[in-house]
Design an enzyme around this catalytic site. Structure first.
Site, PDB file in Angstrom:
ATOM      1  N   THR B 110       0.812  -1.212   0.000  1.00 10.87           N
ATOM      2  CA  THR B 110       0.000   0.000   0.000  1.00 10.87           C
ATOM      3  C   THR B 110       0.846   1.263   0.000  1.00 10.87           C
ATOM      4  O   THR B 110       0.488   2.261  -0.609  1.00 10.87           O
ATOM      5  CB  THR B 110      -0.922   0.006   1.232  1.00 10.87           C
ATOM      6  OG1 THR B 110      -1.746  -1.148   1.179  1.00 10.87           O
ATOM      7  CG2 THR B 110      -1.805   1.233   1.256  1.00 10.87           C
ATOM      8  N   THR B 187       1.694  -4.214   4.348  1.00 13.46           N
ATOM      9  CA  THR B 187       1.585  -4.414   5.797  1.00 13.46           C
ATOM     10  C   THR B 187       1.108  -5.816   6.189  1.00 13.46           C
ATOM     11  O   THR B 187       1.352  -6.248   7.310  1.00 13.46           O
ATOM     12  CB  THR B 187       0.636  -3.381   6.429  1.00 13.46           C
ATOM     13  OG1 THR B 187      -0.651  -3.493   5.813  1.00 13.46           O
ATOM     14  CG2 THR B 187       1.176  -1.976   6.265  1.00 13.46           C
ATOM     15  N   ASP B 188       0.430  -6.539   5.278  1.00  8.15           N
ATOM     16  CA  ASP B 188      -0.175  -7.820   5.663  1.00  8.15           C
ATOM     17  C   ASP B 188       0.832  -8.774   6.302  1.00  8.15           C
ATOM     18  O   ASP B 188       0.536  -9.420   7.312  1.00  8.15           O
ATOM     19  CB  ASP B 188      -0.799  -8.511   4.444  1.00  8.15           C
ATOM     20  CG  ASP B 188      -2.251  -8.115   4.239  1.00  8.15           C
ATOM     21  OD1 ASP B 188      -2.596  -6.967   4.574  1.00  8.15           O
ATOM     22  OD2 ASP B 188      -3.033  -8.942   3.738  1.00  8.15           O
ATOM     23  N   LYS B 266       0.741  -7.194  13.392  1.00  2.00           N
ATOM     24  CA  LYS B 266      -0.349  -6.361  12.868  1.00  2.00           C
ATOM     25  C   LYS B 266      -1.616  -6.764  13.617  1.00  2.00           C
ATOM     26  O   LYS B 266      -2.157  -7.842  13.395  1.00  2.00           O
ATOM     27  CB  LYS B 266      -0.508  -6.590  11.358  1.00  2.00           C
ATOM     28  CG  LYS B 266      -1.584  -5.705  10.722  1.00  2.00           C
ATOM     29  CD  LYS B 266      -1.589  -5.818   9.203  1.00  2.00           C
ATOM     30  CE  LYS B 266      -2.678  -4.939   8.606  1.00  2.00           C
ATOM     31  NZ  LYS B 266      -2.679  -4.933   7.132  1.00  2.00           N
TER      32      LYS B 266
END
Lengths: 442, 442
Positions: B110, B187-188, B266
């Site tokens: 992203t 970020t996943d 996360k």
């Protein structure tokens, strides 16, 4: 000697000061501290070097015998509950119609265990009636009717046990005798069981409250008494019905949080405040004998006495929870298909993703009619599969997003839906017991 | 017209007020609000109905064109960085020896994406140099040398990508040209990659900082600029070396937290402050261009410039992460054995438990030399397998407890240990990169 009394150095000390288990006392130590509370009975296997007193908060604290300077009796064991504590025998409840009636169903776990001091380990051992006897405060909150249903560490609880529990609870609810039901349970899988009971026991007219302890009930730092008092208070007095979990909250020693059964998770291996509501606030806090209902966002709680119970206690275990990680072997899904798996709940990354190298086998699974659902390993937040290409691809394959339902609840609900729903995928996307906070936008 | 300029209603408005991208302005709206900041350039695909300004905090905010009453120019686009922002072209960095040298390696995600407004979705598209051009503040912090290594959504990152990244980082470190390295990443799975790099790149003499964005870099609420500024500041100025993750912290818009690469997770699907340190405090907070090192508990950070890099970038994917749940099918472990699985990381319940119906197959796995490790699905806290019968039974079978190592780090470390360690079980129990806070008591 009664099973509730002390031995060795502890017994000598109590005898010297003319006090015994059940007495309310003030204890001064060499460190200059003074604590007031009720002397708790001790179990056979307990250490002799501590006296345990229950403070006014319901919290037990252990004081080293060698450090005790003086013990002053404030009040003797005169009430029925104190006499029970003193004797170590189950309390014979007076038929007091003024008090709410509560059924306490024991299933095992730390709340029903005591330390084996030889090994330092903990064994599931304490019966519900022993528990009750050891928490005399309960007598002033409710008339409690204990029953030992099973004695299992919660890591060994399986869907078959959920059925047994749901059926027993339904029997008690339908007897019309109870204002609430407490289920004592090991903490490891208490949140899975709470979800299972939430789906199996829809339309409950009274609260069903699961309760456990992170530290066993005869350890000085035990949260067993506080949690049991909190659960009983909520079960007796709360204006709402449904399935809940009541456990120690925060860092103080006098607050119990009550969580919606489908929205709670054990988030710490050992802390007493390990249980947390996910994406919602707790339903209520119980403090000083009072139930303080909290503002809820997105969860409609049923009022007490309003609904009629619909028991659907079957579960179909042909459901897998698959946590995706980099390097995950896609052929595991082929194995699940070969095993006749009926539904797969993925714990994907972020907004609900898995590696594109899974797309092939997921298409085959969809063609075979296997239901596939997506949750997130992030735990907090909701999956949203329209933002990125990967999510859209998975939606096209037929993977169904489950909004903000946590994966532990999702796997339980899928087992329930396979056994009870006409259209499991439709049912999975409907909010039945507060497990998701809104309709799922696809 | 340059690619950085506005079109339609936005362009008309800017033209009417005699301002353009790169100018510092004060904007008043119909709602009575006034905001000051630098007008940001817009990408081709962006909506025409918003003007985006970058506030002093580094945070971008979008203002609806139809609500803007007046725009007042405070300063023109006079600096090199503002000129770059205005032109939309990559900044040609002056060879300023006074500034730290930073390598920026782009891998996708992203932070390197922009919204496709036709579909509302996000596509991986922005190159590292475009990114750099869009965050002109970087020019005053460091001399940044960008390179696009790959362009992958992070859910598609696999152990092979970790090797490519580690090798590239080692090459840059060994060139001796850089004071720090930034890796932009989706970020996943950023925390999995951070763990992988932590083990593959031991003895780093400089900081390697992974950074991502929860909201894409041309969305008004994007955290891309703030995170990139925070990561660059830490990479340039921090007194420590190792692998870190730098992401938005808390609810304010001006703080970036820096986490140890093996201790971060996360924990929310969409919030900008989704990344949290587990069981430890963040290493540092970055605010107003300053690095504030935090007190650490149990993690020894290497000083910058002290160590020599030891590259071990192989990973063996024959590792499974198995999350236990009630109703879990023990025969899955037989399937893992049949697949030649070298290690299984269990995500057990509570202190590190699984159902006793797994004991049989776990004994077989142990006999076959498959390494088995225990973590907890609680996430927080440490496993402790000497407290209950179940834990002791699992220890006797040969399951190795991993203290407070989180499961995501454990599965990555097991892949690394299988490929690089002489005795993987021994290595798994040693703290190599802050992944566990103490020796494991068995």
């Amino acid at each position: 000697m009664s099973s509730g009394s002390y031995r060795g150095a502890g017994a000598d000390l109590l005898s010297r000061h003319g006090v015994t288990a059940g007495d309310t006392v003030s204890i001064s130590t060499d460190d200059g501290e003074t604590m007031a509370g009720v002397i708790m009975p001790r179990y056979e296997s307990a250490s002799d070097s501590y006296i345990v007193i229950k403070l006014k908060s319901g919290y037990n604290t252990g004081i080293e015998v060698s450090k005790i300077k003086t013990i002053k009796k404030i009040a003797g064991a005169t009430t029925a509950s104190e006499a029970a504590a003193q004797s170590g025998q189950p309390l014979r409840q007076q038929d007091d119609n003024a008090l709410p009636k509560i059924a306490l169903i024991s299933t095992g776990g730390t709340i029903a265990s005591k330390i084996d001091y030889r090994t330092g380990g903990v064994k599931a051992a304490l019966s519900a009636s022993e528990l009750y006897a050891s928490v005399p405060e309960l007598a002033s909150i409710a008339s409690v009717d204990p029953e030992v249903l099973m004695s299992e560490y919660s890591e060994n609880i399986n869907p078959g046990h959920w059925t047994v529990m749901a059926d027993k609870i339904a029997e008690k609810v339908r007897s019309g005798k109870y204002d609430g039901i407490i289920v004592s349970h090991g903490t490891d899988t208490m949140h899975y069981t709470a979800s299972a009971l939430s789906f199996a026991l829809q339309g409950l007219p009274i609260p069903v409250v699961l309760v456990g302890a992170q530290r066993s009930s005869d350890r000085p730092s035990s949260d067993a008494a506080l949690n049991l008092i909190g659960a009983t208070t909520f079960a007796a007095k709360a204006p709402v019905a449904g399935v809940f979990v009541a456990m120690h909250a925060g860092t103080s020693d006098d607050v119990v949080a009550v969580h919606v059964g489908t929205r709670v998770r054990k988030n710490h291996t050992s802390r007493r405040d390990a249980f947390e509501s996910i994406d919602v606030t707790p339903v209520a806090l119980v403090k000083d004998g009072k139930v303080e209902m909290q503002q809820q966002s997105g969860i409609d709680l049923a009022a007490r006495g309003k609904n009629e119970l619909k028991l659907q206690s079957s579960f179909d275990s042909r459901v897998a929870l698959v946590k995706y990680h980099p390097g995950f072997d896609p052929t595991m899904v082929y194995w699940l298909l070969s095993k006749g798996c009926g539904a797969i709940v993925f714990e994907g990354t972020g907004l609900g993703h898995v590696n594109k190298n899974l797309f092939g086998v997921l298409k085959e699974a969809a063609e075979k009619g296997v239901h596939m659902f997506m949750t997130s390993q992030c735990i907090w937040g909701r999956v949203s599969m329209t933002v990125y290409d990967t999510g859209r691809d998975l939606l096209n394959i037929g993977v169904v997003p489950l909004s903000d339902m946590i994966s532990e609840t999702a796997v339980v609900k899928a087992m329930w839906a396979l056994a009870n729903a006409q259209d499991p995928e439709k049912t999975m996307q409907e909010n039945l017991a507060g497990e998701m906070s809104s309709a799922i936008p696809i």
